[in-house]
Design a protein around this motif. Structure first.
Motif, mmCIF file in Angstrom:
data_model
loop_
_atom_site.group_PDB
_atom_site.id
_atom_site.type_symbol
_atom_site.label_atom_id
_atom_site.label_comp_id
_atom_site.label_asym_id
_atom_site.label_seq_id
_atom_site.Cartn_x
_atom_site.Cartn_y
_atom_site.Cartn_z
ATOM 1 N N THR A 260 0.695 -1.054 -0.052
ATOM 2 C CA THR A 260 0.145 0.021 0.000
ATOM 3 C C THR A 260 0.930 1.400 -0.029
ATOM 4 N N GLN A 261 2.121 1.048 0.018
ATOM 5 C CA GLN A 261 3.118 2.213 0.122
ATOM 6 C C GLN A 261 3.333 2.901 -1.096
ATOM 7 N N HIS A 262 2.485 3.688 -1.784
ATOM 8 C CA HIS A 262 2.839 4.148 -2.915
ATOM 9 C C HIS A 262 3.594 5.483 -3.002
ATOM 10 N N PRO A 263 4.462 5.620 -3.679
ATOM 11 C CA PRO A 263 5.285 7.118 -3.714
ATOM 12 C C PRO A 263 4.281 8.208 -3.971
ATOM 13 N N ALA A 264 3.123 8.030 -4.679
ATOM 14 C CA ALA A 264 2.388 9.318 -4.862
ATOM 15 C C ALA A 264 1.718 9.750 -3.632
ATOM 16 N N LEU A 265 1.674 8.719 -2.589
ATOM 17 C CA LEU A 265 0.711 9.169 -1.530
ATOM 18 C C LEU A 265 1.742 10.182 -0.423
ATOM 19 N N LEU A 335 6.165 8.023 5.048
ATOM 20 C CA LEU A 335 4.931 7.501 4.823
ATOM 21 C C LEU A 335 4.545 6.484 5.391
ATOM 22 N N SER A 336 3.330 6.128 6.000
ATOM 23 C CA SER A 336 3.124 5.015 6.718
ATOM 24 C C SER A 336 1.533 4.733 6.145
ATOM 25 N N ALA A 337 1.224 3.882 5.415
ATOM 26 C CA ALA A 337 -0.081 3.751 4.899
ATOM 27 C C ALA A 337 -0.642 2.582 5.498
ATOM 28 N N SER A 338 -0.261 2.273 6.724
ATOM 29 C CA SER A 338 -0.842 1.042 7.375
ATOM 30 C C SER A 338 -1.521 1.681 8.693
ATOM 31 N N TYR A 339 -2.707 0.941 9.169
ATOM 32 C CA TYR A 339 -3.363 1.353 10.306
ATOM 33 C C TYR A 339 -2.492 0.842 11.430
ATOM 34 N N ALA A 340 -1.922 -0.112 11.443
ATOM 35 C CA ALA A 340 -1.444 -0.722 12.868
ATOM 36 C C ALA A 340 0.189 -0.721 12.907
ATOM 37 N N ALA A 341 0.830 -0.954 11.642
ATOM 38 C CA ALA A 341 2.165 -0.714 11.745
ATOM 39 C C ALA A 341 2.949 0.455 12.001
ATOM 40 N N LEU A 342 4.221 0.340 12.717
ATOM 41 C CA LEU A 342 4.978 1.538 12.998
ATOM 42 C C LEU A 342 6.412 1.462 12.064
ATOM 43 N N PRO A 343 6.754 2.175 11.248
ATOM 44 C CA PRO A 343 7.591 1.962 10.355
ATOM 45 C C PRO A 343 9.009 1.946 11.145
ATOM 46 N N SER A 344 9.913 0.874 11.005
ATOM 47 C CA SER A 344 11.261 1.285 11.791
ATOM 48 C C SER A 344 11.997 2.317 11.437
ATOM 49 N N LYS A 345 11.849 2.856 10.402
ATOM 50 C CA LYS A 345 12.620 3.975 9.896
ATOM 51 C C LYS A 345 12.314 5.218 10.931
ATOM 52 N N LYS A 362 -5.205 9.041 9.865
ATOM 53 C CA LYS A 362 -5.796 9.633 11.187
ATOM 54 C C LYS A 362 -6.095 8.317 12.071
ATOM 55 N N GLY A 363 -5.427 8.430 13.215
ATOM 56 C CA GLY A 363 -5.741 7.459 14.237
ATOM 57 C C GLY A 363 -5.086 6.239 14.148
ATOM 58 N N SER A 364 -4.023 5.995 13.184
ATOM 59 C CA SER A 364 -3.099 5.163 13.013
ATOM 60 C C SER A 364 -2.088 4.938 14.197
ATOM 61 N N ALA A 365 -1.389 3.790 14.203
ATOM 62 C CA ALA A 365 -0.423 3.642 14.955
ATOM 63 C C ALA A 365 0.730 4.717 14.816
ATOM 64 N N THR A 366 1.173 5.065 13.640
ATOM 65 C CA THR A 366 2.083 6.119 13.398
ATOM 66 C C THR A 366 1.457 7.550 13.711
ATOM 67 N N TRP A 367 0.170 7.745 13.575
ATOM 68 C CA TRP A 367 -0.411 9.157 13.797
ATOM 69 C C TRP A 367 -0.220 9.196 15.272
ATOM 70 N N GLY A 368 -0.541 8.240 16.039
ATOM 71 C CA GLY A 368 -0.655 8.446 17.544
ATOM 72 C C GLY A 368 0.824 8.704 18.133
ATOM 73 N N VAL A 369 1.741 8.043 17.724
ATOM 74 C CA VAL A 369 3.085 8.398 18.009
ATOM 75 C C VAL A 369 3.678 9.666 17.750
ATOM 76 N N CYS A 370 3.277 10.177 16.452
ATOM 77 C CA CYS A 370 3.722 11.323 15.998
ATOM 78 C C CYS A 370 3.019 12.733 16.618
ATOM 79 N N LYS A 371 2.014 12.418 16.926
ATOM 80 C CA LYS A 371 1.103 13.477 17.755
ATOM 81 C C LYS A 371 1.792 13.728 18.946
ATOM 82 N N GLN A 372 2.773 12.975 19.342
ATOM 83 C CA GLN A 372 3.374 13.393 20.624
ATOM 84 C C GLN A 372 5.052 13.967 20.391
ATOM 85 N N LEU A 373 5.146 14.225 18.918
ATOM 86 C CA LEU A 373 6.603 14.592 18.785
ATOM 87 C C LEU A 373 6.274 16.141 18.015
ATOM 88 N N PRO A 374 6.792 17.077 18.838
ATOM 89 C CA PRO A 374 6.932 18.503 18.415
ATOM 90 C C PRO A 374 7.494 18.870 17.124
#
Length: 423
Positions: A260-265, A335-345, A362-374
């Motif tokens: 699902t990780q298309h560069p255009a996204l 880019l994280s086009a996954s709901y549950a995964a946290l990219p290792s990068k 919105k609401g993905s695992a990556t969203w949740g972590v990045c919301k805490q990052l200024p």
């Protein structure tokens, strides 16, 4: 020394088995997680034995224990020289690949996994161990470790770097109800028998708990973490690339890591964000990009050039070289086009303190972590609208000097892992 005393001393040594066919495979991201486990177990005075796949049977003694290679007779795993560059794999025949995945449950490497689980050297080495830990993908690693656990009565810990039935990486699991039933039955048996289960995000745990509520007490979230030397990753203003030339870096593959990780996204919202930016520069997409990905990127090159930005695709570079380049960038792209995964990068990006441009759901695992990052500017993958709490300035790359949270540090994660394996 008598044989009985020698045997007593051997039995007194704590021993852990790690079942990871991909260990030492050049460029395999799973190596980073296994490397952490080895270090943490060594700190707890465990003797670690890694069971891996390779070109020929072999045993190598290491400072932390032993590495047992069981020959992969299908040739899916081949040894490479240490430090050798990652070769671009030959494009697989899609029909042959589809047939192989239909024939073997859960994947073709299960042939090696079943063989390794019954290998006399492996069975003998496993006796007396405190636990067997298997890491996936591929899911066949869990099958082999499960068989070995049942054969030796050594407890099994399942480490799931991705989901199995949840957000499956294999297209067949998304398209075939029969295949989901077959692998679901296998997954259920393995997880029910497991002593413990590790997942890499809270959402993976939630999805697993929804399907198997009875497993809740033995599931732990253990995310991936920062590289060992986080200080070396920290960006220092004076050491960065010439400030008049903005350099934005995306590290790693796109569809090669998840379909699902298309560069255009990533490129479409980035183009909109940079259209009125006060400076121009370079967008550097570093990684082993496929011909299909390059073809998808190509139409964006003139569009970015029209607003003063260049796209570069330098190809793959060794991980140590990539980590050395990150602190010199002006900003990092994710880019994280996954709901549950946290990219290792993501965990390689955070310690730099650099601005992050993150495209995710919105609401993905990556969203949740990045919301805490200024340092993060978050864009919703569905609407390409900036999150209200994110910096709405086009100069997202001007953020710098953010503190690094301890949650994903080597020390914090090691404490969680060590407590879990003692359960």
């Amino acid at each position: 020394m008598s044989n009985s005393l020698r045997k007593l001393m051997v039995n007194a040594v704590k021993k852990a088995i790690i079942f990871a066919p991909f260990w030492r495979e050049a460029g395999h991201v799973g190596n980073n997680r296994i490397d952490r486990f080895v270090r943490w177990l060594e700190e707890e005075d465990y003797r670690v034995i890694i069971i891996r796949a390779g070109s020929a049977d072999a045993i190598h003694n290491e400072s932390w224990g032993q590495e047992i290679t069981v020959c992969d007779r299908l040739g899916l795993y081949r040894d490479t020289e240490p430090g050798a560059p990652t070769a671009n794999p030959r494009k697989p025949n899609k029909w042959r690949r589809a047939l192989a995945y239909w024939l073997f449950n859960p994947d073709p490497t299960v042939v090696w996994a079943r063989s390794a689980a019954r290998d006399p050297t492996v069975v003998e080495a496993t006796k007396g161990a405190h636990f067997i830990l298997s890491s996936s993908p591929p899911e066949s690693a869990h099958v082999g470790a499960w068989i070995l656990s049942r054969k030796t009565l050594v407890p099994h810990i399942v480490d799931m770097r991705d989901g199995w039935l949840d957000e499956p990486l294999k297209p067949l699991l998304r398209s075939s109800a029969l295949r989901r039933w077959l692998e679901g039955r296998l997954e259920r048996r393995i997880l029910q028998d497991a002593k413990g289960i590790q997942v890499t995000s809270a959402i993976w745990k939630h999805l697993l708990r929804e399907r198997y509520p009875q497993l809740d007490s033995k599931v732990q979230v253990l995310t991936n973490g920062y590289p060992e030397n986080t200080q070396a990753l920290r960006a220092i203003e004076g050491d960065r690339v010439d400030n008049d030339k903005i350099v934005l870096i995306h590290a790693g593959r796109f569809t090669g890591s998840r379909l699902t990780q298309h560069p255009a996204l990533l490129l479409e919202p980035l183009l909109k964000s940079l259209t009125n930016a006060p400076k121009t520069g370079v967008i550097r997409l570093i990684g082993a990009l496929t011909q299909e990905e390059l073809a998808e990127i190509a139409p964006y090159e003139p569009r970015f050039q029209a607003i003063g930005w260049e796209i570069e695709t330098p190809g793959a570079i060794p991980r140590f070289e990539l980590l050395a380049q990150l602190p010199g960038a002006s900003g990092l792209l994710l880019l994280s086009a996954s709901y549950a995964a946290l990219p290792s990068k993501l965990f390689e990006y955070i310690p730099t303190g650099l601005p992050l441009f993150v495209v995710t759901g919105k609401g993905s695992a990556t969203w949740g972590v990045c919301k805490q990052l200024p340092q993060a500017t978050i864009v919703d993958i569905a609407t390409t609208a900036n999150d209200g709490s994110a910096n709405e300035s086009n100069s997202f790359y001007e953020k710098l000097g953010c503190s690094v949270p301890d949650d994903y540090s080597e020390y914090q994660l090691s404490l969680e892992f060590k407590a879990f394996i003692k359960l």
